[in-house]
Design a protein around this motif. Structure first.
Motif: not given
Length: 200
Positions: A139, A38-39, A102, A35, A106, A61-62, A58
């Motif tokens: 997600y 990718e983020h 995205r 994760l 997800n 999200s990290i 993003e």
């Protein structure tokens, strides 16, 4: 046929849950790394293409995947309030490309959280399983398999609700005043609310 001695069988019984928990912990670490990586890729692409709001999302999200991540914390603290004053065609096209990427992330993340939850449940960690399935919904809020594992079902006009509530709605009942009543009766009672506000 080879049979385990009673002592060896007992050892296997105690070792199996520990092994399952170790596997779930390793799975969780791998998922966190996935994760964050990718983020970070999406965040950098957003910064390069001027999608600042999306980049902020993003980085957040990290932090959800890796609380205390220094890069994400630094990037979020360095930015003041964002004002989008221009949205040219090139930016819009970049946004559409980002949105598609995205969606792929997800899907992949929700699938991985679903698998992690199942692994945690198998290892005897129901609260960990629930937490993983809830993260899958972060997600994909409409992820039916995760919702079902969390004991939810989709009901017309109400979205995702506890399975028992969905079954009551399917039988033509609606919640009113802490009780489940026939839909026609609830509709009649609610109609009186409108009458109470009507000025004649």
């Amino acid at each position: 046929m080879n049979r385990l001695s009673p002592a060896a069988a007992l050892l296997v019984c105690f070792a199996a849950p520990a092994f399952a928990e170790d596997a779930a912990a390793a799975h969780e670490r791998d998922l966190r790394k996935f994760l964050v990586a990718e983020h970070e890729k999406l965040a950098q692409a957003c910064l390069e293409k001027g999608l600042l709001e999306e980049a902020v999302g993003e980085f957040r999200s990290i932090l959800a995947a890796d609380p205390g991540n220094e890069t994400a914390e630094r990037m979020l603290s360095d930015r003041g309030r964002l004002w989008v004053t221009d949205w040219p065609r090139e930016t819009h096209e970049a946004y559409l490309e980002y949105r598609d990427l995205r969606k792929i992330l997800n899907y992949e993340a929700s699938e991985r959280f679903l698998a992690l939850g199942s692994e945690k449940k198998t290892s005897g960690n129901p609260s960990g399983a629930k937490a993983a399935w809830l993260r899958a919904l972060d997600y994909d809020a409409d992820y039916a398999e995760a919702r079902a594992l969390l004991g939810q079902a989709k009901a017309d006009g109400a979205g995702w609700v506890p399975k028992a509530d969905a079954e009551k709605r399917a039988r033509g009942l609606l919640p009113y005043g802490g009780k489940w009543l026939p839909a026609a009766e609830v509709k009649a009672r609610r109609a009186k609310w409108a009458d109470a506000w009507e000025v004649k």
